[in-house]
Design a protein around this motif. Structure first.
Motif, PDB file in Angstrom:
ATOM      1  N   VAL A 165       0.836  -1.208   0.000  1.00 55.55           N
ATOM      2  CA  VAL A 165       0.000   0.000   0.000  1.00 55.55           C
ATOM      3  C   VAL A 165       0.872   1.259   0.000  1.00 55.55           C
ATOM      4  O   VAL A 165       1.853   1.346   0.727  1.00 55.55           O
ATOM      5  N   PHE A 195       0.378   5.677  -0.227  1.00 55.45           N
ATOM      6  CA  PHE A 195      -0.400   6.909  -0.404  1.00 55.45           C
ATOM      7  C   PHE A 195       0.319   8.057   0.292  1.00 55.45           C
ATOM      8  O   PHE A 195       1.264   7.843   1.056  1.00 55.45           O
ATOM      9  N   LEU A 211      -9.589   6.323   5.171  1.00 55.31           N
ATOM     10  CA  LEU A 211      -9.431   4.977   4.612  1.00 55.31           C
ATOM     11  C   LEU A 211     -10.800   4.316   4.680  1.00 55.31           C
ATOM     12  O   LEU A 211     -11.349   4.141   5.758  1.00 55.31           O
ATOM     13  N   LYS A 247      -7.861  -1.814   7.051  1.00 56.55           N
ATOM     14  CA  LYS A 247      -7.873  -0.413   7.489  1.00 56.55           C
ATOM     15  C   LYS A 247      -7.197  -0.250   8.856  1.00 56.55           C
ATOM     16  O   LYS A 247      -6.302   0.575   9.022  1.00 56.55           O
ATOM     17  N   THR A 286      -3.453  -0.870   8.798  1.00 53.83           N
ATOM     18  CA  THR A 286      -2.731   0.277   8.230  1.00 53.83           C
ATOM     19  C   THR A 286      -2.588   1.385   9.278  1.00 53.83           C
ATOM     20  O   THR A 286      -1.498   1.936   9.484  1.00 53.83           O
ATOM     21  N   ALA A 332      -9.005   7.025   0.414  1.00 53.15           N
ATOM     22  CA  ALA A 332      -8.400   5.857  -0.212  1.00 53.15           C
ATOM     23  C   ALA A 332      -9.352   4.688   0.037  1.00 53.15           C
ATOM     24  O   ALA A 332      -9.676   4.395   1.185  1.00 53.15           O
ATOM     25  N   MET A 377      -9.971   0.875   0.177  1.00 52.16           N
ATOM     26  CA  MET A 377      -9.180  -0.348   0.290  1.00 52.16           C
ATOM     27  C   MET A 377     -10.056  -1.566   0.032  1.00 52.16           C
ATOM     28  O   MET A 377     -11.247  -1.573   0.329  1.00 52.16           O
ATOM     29  N   VAL A 417      -4.944  -0.661  -1.845  1.00 57.02           N
ATOM     30  CA  VAL A 417      -5.679   0.565  -2.148  1.00 57.02           C
ATOM     31  C   VAL A 417      -6.192   0.428  -3.574  1.00 57.02           C
ATOM     32  O   VAL A 417      -5.412   0.331  -4.523  1.00 57.02           O
ATOM     33  N   ALA A 460      -7.567   6.077  -4.910  1.00 62.03           N
ATOM     34  CA  ALA A 460      -7.547   7.185  -3.963  1.00 62.03           C
ATOM     35  C   ALA A 460      -7.802   8.474  -4.714  1.00 62.03           C
ATOM     36  O   ALA A 460      -7.440   8.603  -5.879  1.00 62.03           O
TER      37      ALA A 460
END
Ligand SMILES: Nc1ncnc2c1ncn2[C@@H]1O[C@H](COP(=O)(O)OP(=O)(O)OP(=O)(O)O)[C@@H](O)[C@H]1O
Ligand SMILES: [Mg+2]
Length: 385
Positions: free
Chosen positions: A41, A43, A53, A61, A64, A224, A226, A231, A234
């Motif tokens: 992932v 971003f 997210l 989520k 992350t 973003a 997921m 992802v 985004a």
């Protein structure tokens, strides 16, 4: 895989975010046993953004967010704060604070002590601590409730304690894991706006996690989406909603018509989508290419379509002959299911008024600029993903 295609590992950024990113997640992977909870992932989030997210349960989520907070180490990749790699920094030295999915209040501590906890751990002296706790309690609307115990509070009040406990340490970035999911619908909606106001007032970078697409669309500067640890796309709420790159995304963020069509007259960034007898000219989203005669999907939201009496035409609109299969009055809109060439289209008409419902044969009116093309993932892409 080409840049910008579903599953691409190219960083997803707001314009200008790469240079000025407050927080960057670079090619981060986290495994639990053999399973990848988070899969390559990337971003970048600009300073002061309300970033979200969004994704279904189990998509990665929380994992992350926990890596950003410093509660999990990534197996691969970097977490970069204000240009500095922070993988090795312990959680309490990152300048982040987290509001947990279940609030995780200490049941044996009063509201005051819950909120002051982070300051005590950081060794902030008693007087200063008391002042900051009082100020924070006022700020989150809990002035006067400092002596209560968590089990003497409503769900909404507990949520405010959790937010206060995170804010009191003056983080640079506030991480919020589904902070409203335990509350009833009405309260959730009113607290939504409080979250946004709080973020604007503090001018703080928020990273907010939710599986609720309305919440994400209405609150965020950037989202973003997921899916299965990746992802999927985004961008701004508008891009996510009206320019989804995949069928999963189109469907996940709201009702949508996905109509099989063939790409014809492909020229640079434009193509004509042919289905039944209709031909709809569309622009191709950046990074998306189609081949002549390729099977694609025309994607259009129900509120971007209009109904008119059978045979009606209008300048700049494509008119499809259909019949009303059924309809449902939803209060603010009338939702119709219109049969066109054996396929049902969903059409939402705002402010339906009284006694003006369509029946039988109708014209379904489509404005080409409201239609969008989605290229289905090929079997090769699916197996490599
Ligand atoms: N500590 C762990 N050990 C093993 N597997 C885990 C652990 N934490 C998460 N997982 C797995 O990793 C995947 C992603 O979990 P995660 O909690 O990040 O999902 P989520 O998007 O936050 O879901 P939800 O919306 O339900 O909270 C899931 O398949 C989950 O079962
Ligand atoms: Mg979660």
């Amino acid at each position: 895989m080409a840049d910008g295609q579903p599953g691409s590992s190219a960083p997803e950024v707001l314009p200008g975010a790469a240079e000025t990113a407050h927080l960057r997640v670079d090619n981060v992977t986290k495994r639990f046993g053999a399973a990848k909870a988070v899969d390559n992932v990337s971003f970048a989030i600009p300073r002061g953004a309300f970033a979200t997210l969004l994704g279904p349960s189990g998509c990665g989520k929380t994992t992350t967010l926990r890596m950003i907070a410093g509660f999990y180490d990534p197996d691969e990749g970097d977490i970069v704060l204000s240009g500095k790699r922070i993988n090795q920094l312990p959680a309490h030295r990152r300048g982040t604070a987290m509001v947990f999915q279940d609030y995780a209040l200490f049941p044996h501590m009063t509201v005051k002590d819950n909120v002051g906890y982070g300051l005590r751990v950081a060794g902030v002296p008693g007087k200063e601590r008391e002042r900051r706790v009082a100020e924070t309690l006022e700020f989150v609307g809990l002035g006067g409730l400092g002596h209560r115990w968590p089990n003497q509070l409503s769900g909404g009040q507990q949520q405010r304690v959790a937010v206060g406990r995170a804010l009191v340490v003056r983080p640079q970035i506030l991480l919020l894991d589904e902070p409203l999911s335990n509350l009833d619908a009405k309260l959730r909606e009113s607290l939504r706006w409080e979250m946004r106001e709080l973020q604007q007032q503090l001018r703080m970078t928020f990273i907010y996690v939710t599986h609720d697409q309305d919440e994400a669309l209405s609150l965020s500067d950037w989202i973003a989406v997921m899916n299965q640890g990746r992802v999927e796309q985004a961008g701004t709420p508008w891009e996510i909603y009206y320019r989804p790159r995949t069928e999963f995304l189109a469907d996940f963020v709201g009702a949508v018509n996905l109509v099989p069509a063939i790409a014809r007259d492909v020229r640079g960034a434009t193509a004509v989508l042919a289905f039944g007898g209709a031909r709809v000219p569309v622009g191709l989203p950046p990074g998306v290419s189609v081949r002549e005669d390729q099977e694609v999907r025309l994607s259009v939201r129900p509120e971007s379509l209009w109904l008119a009496s059978a045979g009606a035409t209008a300048q700049g609109m494509i008119s499809l002959a259909g019949t009303v299969a059924r309809r449902a009055f939803l209060g603010d809109i009338m939702r119709y299911w219109i049969n066109v060439d054996g396929r049902e289209w969903i059409v939402d008409q705002a402010d339906p008024g009284a006694g003006v419902a369509f029946e039988g044969s109708v014209s379904l009116m489509l404005r080409p600029e409201r239609a969008h093309v989605i290229v289905p993932a090929t079997p090769a892409e699916l197996s490599s993903g």
